[in-house]
Design a protein around this motif. Structure first.
Motif, PDB file in Angstrom:
ATOM      1  N   TRP A   1       0.844  -1.194   0.000  1.00 16.70           N
ATOM      2  CA  TRP A   1       0.000   0.000   0.000  1.00 16.70           C
ATOM      3  C   TRP A   1       0.884   1.249   0.000  1.00 16.70           C
ATOM      4  CZ3 TRP A   1      -4.844  -0.457  -1.244  1.00 16.70           C
ATOM      5  CH2 TRP A   1      -5.570  -1.603  -0.901  1.00 16.70           C
ATOM      6  N   ALA A   2       0.469   2.279  -0.741  1.00 14.94           N
ATOM      7  CA  ALA A   2       1.278   3.484  -0.890  1.00 14.94           C
ATOM      8  C   ALA A   2       1.458   4.231   0.417  1.00 14.94           C
ATOM      9  CB  ALA A   2       0.636   4.415  -1.931  1.00 14.94           C
ATOM     10  N   ASP A   3       0.500   4.132   1.347  1.00 13.92           N
ATOM     11  CA  ASP A   3       0.605   4.871   2.611  1.00 13.92           C
ATOM     12  C   ASP A   3       1.328   4.090   3.696  1.00 13.92           C
ATOM     13  OD1 ASP A   3      -1.248   2.939   3.222  1.00 13.92           O
ATOM     14  OD2 ASP A   3      -2.833   4.329   3.862  1.00 13.92           O
ATOM     15  N   GLY A   4       1.877   2.905   3.348  1.00 16.64           N
ATOM     16  CA  GLY A   4       2.611   2.101   4.324  1.00 16.64           C
ATOM     17  C   GLY A   4       1.762   1.118   5.096  1.00 16.64           C
ATOM     18  N   THR A   5       0.449   1.101   4.870  1.00 17.54           N
ATOM     19  CA  THR A   5      -0.410   0.118   5.528  1.00 17.54           C
ATOM     20  C   THR A   5       0.026  -1.287   5.121  1.00 17.54           C
ATOM     21  OG1 THR A   5      -2.294   1.632   5.549  1.00 17.54           O
ATOM     22  CG2 THR A   5      -2.786  -0.720   5.733  1.00 17.54           C
ATOM     23  N   PRO A   6       0.199  -2.208   6.077  1.00 15.27           N
ATOM     24  CA  PRO A   6       0.606  -3.572   5.711  1.00 15.27           C
ATOM     25  C   PRO A   6      -0.439  -4.238   4.810  1.00 15.27           C
ATOM     26  CG  PRO A   6       0.914  -3.193   8.067  1.00 15.27           C
ATOM     27  CD  PRO A   6       0.134  -2.028   7.554  1.00 15.27           C
ATOM     28  N   TYR A   7       0.022  -4.911   3.776  1.00 14.42           N
ATOM     29  CA  TYR A   7      -0.883  -5.634   2.879  1.00 14.42           C
ATOM     30  C   TYR A   7      -1.074  -7.048   3.390  1.00 14.42           C
ATOM     31  CZ  TYR A   7      -2.493  -8.307  -1.158  1.00 14.42           C
ATOM     32  OH  TYR A   7      -3.190  -9.139  -1.989  1.00 14.42           O
ATOM     33  N   SER A   8      -2.329  -7.495   3.413  1.00  9.98           N
ATOM     34  CA  SER A   8      -2.645  -8.854   3.848  1.00  9.98           C
ATOM     35  C   SER A   8      -3.512  -9.533   2.791  1.00  9.98           C
ATOM     36  CB  SER A   8      -3.404  -8.830   5.179  1.00  9.98           C
ATOM     37  OG  SER A   8      -3.909 -10.117   5.494  1.00  9.98           O
ATOM     38  N   PRO A   9      -3.063 -10.647   2.227  1.00  9.31           N
ATOM     39  CA  PRO A   9      -3.902 -11.358   1.242  1.00  9.31           C
ATOM     40  C   PRO A   9      -5.251 -11.765   1.827  1.00  9.31           C
ATOM     41  CG  PRO A   9      -1.642 -12.189   1.201  1.00  9.31           C
ATOM     42  CD  PRO A   9      -1.742 -11.284   2.390  1.00  9.31           C
ATOM     43  N   GLU A  10      -5.296 -12.022   3.156  1.00 13.42           N
ATOM     44  CA  GLU A  10      -6.559 -12.420   3.782  1.00 13.42           C
ATOM     45  C   GLU A  10      -7.542 -11.264   3.860  1.00 13.42           C
ATOM     46  OE1 GLU A  10      -3.531 -13.004   5.130  1.00 13.42           O
ATOM     47  OE2 GLU A  10      -3.455 -15.110   4.472  1.00 13.42           O
ATOM     48  N   ARG A  11      -7.052 -10.027   3.761  1.00 16.51           N
ATOM     49  CA  ARG A  11      -7.940  -8.853   3.795  1.00 16.51           C
ATOM     50  C   ARG A  11      -7.859  -8.098   2.469  1.00 16.51           C
ATOM     51  NH1 ARG A  11      -6.202  -5.506   8.905  1.00 16.51           N
ATOM     52  NH2 ARG A  11      -4.137  -6.172   8.174  1.00 16.51           N
ATOM     53  N   SER A  12      -7.833  -8.854   1.400  1.00 13.77           N
ATOM     54  CA  SER A  12      -7.827  -8.262   0.061  1.00 13.77           C
ATOM     55  C   SER A  12      -9.161  -8.590  -0.618  1.00 13.77           C
ATOM     56  CB  SER A  12      -6.662  -8.798  -0.765  1.00 13.77           C
ATOM     57  OG  SER A  12      -6.757 -10.197  -0.929  1.00 13.77           O
TER      58      SER A  12
END
Length: 244
Positions: free
Chosen positions: A182-193
């Motif tokens: 994510w551009a704002d640094g939020t961690p990416y989670s495949p489970e919450r995509s």
């Protein structure tokens, strides 16, 4: 100078004689539908115009009510955050309280300029088209980022507000090995995509390269689609209300 007769005094108007029965000359065309000889047509047109006006006023009323609701929600949340008796303001100096009040004023002004409030964040759906990187730069000018989406409620809100359009969001395959970030640094989670079925598929666009940027897309009613970052689309900016 001798008197001259008035033009209208000397003008002789000749009217055509009434047509006799059996006259072989063609008859005069009928009056147009809007003629005073068709009062029923005029009434129908007036009724249709009134109905269109009523529909337009109803639509404007709905937008006004929605906007007023967003403003009330923002005021309530920010007023609680700036309450001098609130738990987060113990020990705050007068200058800190003033900064919070100034921030409240800026948020309300931005809502009036087209930003939309939702659960502690404000969003701007652009009316322009840019490649992904240029869209993120446009958001940065307003101290925002392309939107990050980490829960189903926010995803449903953005999909609904997109109204079937396509908008860049802040997800791009810029991490190690092309991992999503994510551009704002939020961690990416495949489970919450919230990818649409079969996405991301990394389609190759030849000289433009592959697909490495995410967008809200009409496919799947606003679910995500990956697309080539060099293509131009509208975008969604997002800001937290707590950002100073």
């Amino acid at each position: 100078m001798p008197d001259t007769p008035d033009l209208y005094e000397t003008l002789e108007i000749r009217y055509p004689p009434p047509r006799a029965r059996g006259d072989p000359r063609p008859a005069l065309p009928p009056p147009p539908a809007w003629s005073p000889r068709c009062p029923g047509c005029r009434r129908a047109l007036g009724t249709a115009a009134l109905l269109l006006l009523a529909v337009a006023l109803a639509a404007l009323g709905t937008l006004y009510v929605q906007g007023r609701g967003e403003l009330r929600a923002a005021r309530a949340e920010l007023a609680a955050a700036t309450d001098p008796l609130g738990p987060d303001s113990d020990g705050d100096s007068p200058s800190a309280a003033q900064r919070r009040q100034d921030r409240l004023g800026r948020w309300l002004q931005e809502l009036a300029l087209g930003w939309r409030y939702h659960r502690g964040k404000i969003y701007l759906f652009s009316g322009q088209r840019q490649p992904w990187a240029a869209a993120e730069a446009a958001c940065a000018v307003t101290h925002a980022h392309l939107a990050s989406v980490t829960n189903a409620e926010e995803q449903a809100y953005l999909a609904r507000e997109a109204r079937g359009g396509t908008y860049w969001i802040g997800l791009a395959a810029t991490g190690p090995g092309g991992s999503w970030r994510w551009a704002d640094g939020t961690p990416y989670s495949p489970e919450r995509s919230f990818w649409a079925p079969g996405q991301p598929d990394s389609t190759d666009h030849g000289r433009w390269g592959g697909e490495s940027c995410a967008q809200i897309h009409p496919v799947g009613a606003g679910l995500w689609n990956d697309h080539n970052c060099n293509f131009s689309f509208p975008w969604v900016c997002q800001r937290e209300l707590s950002i100073p």
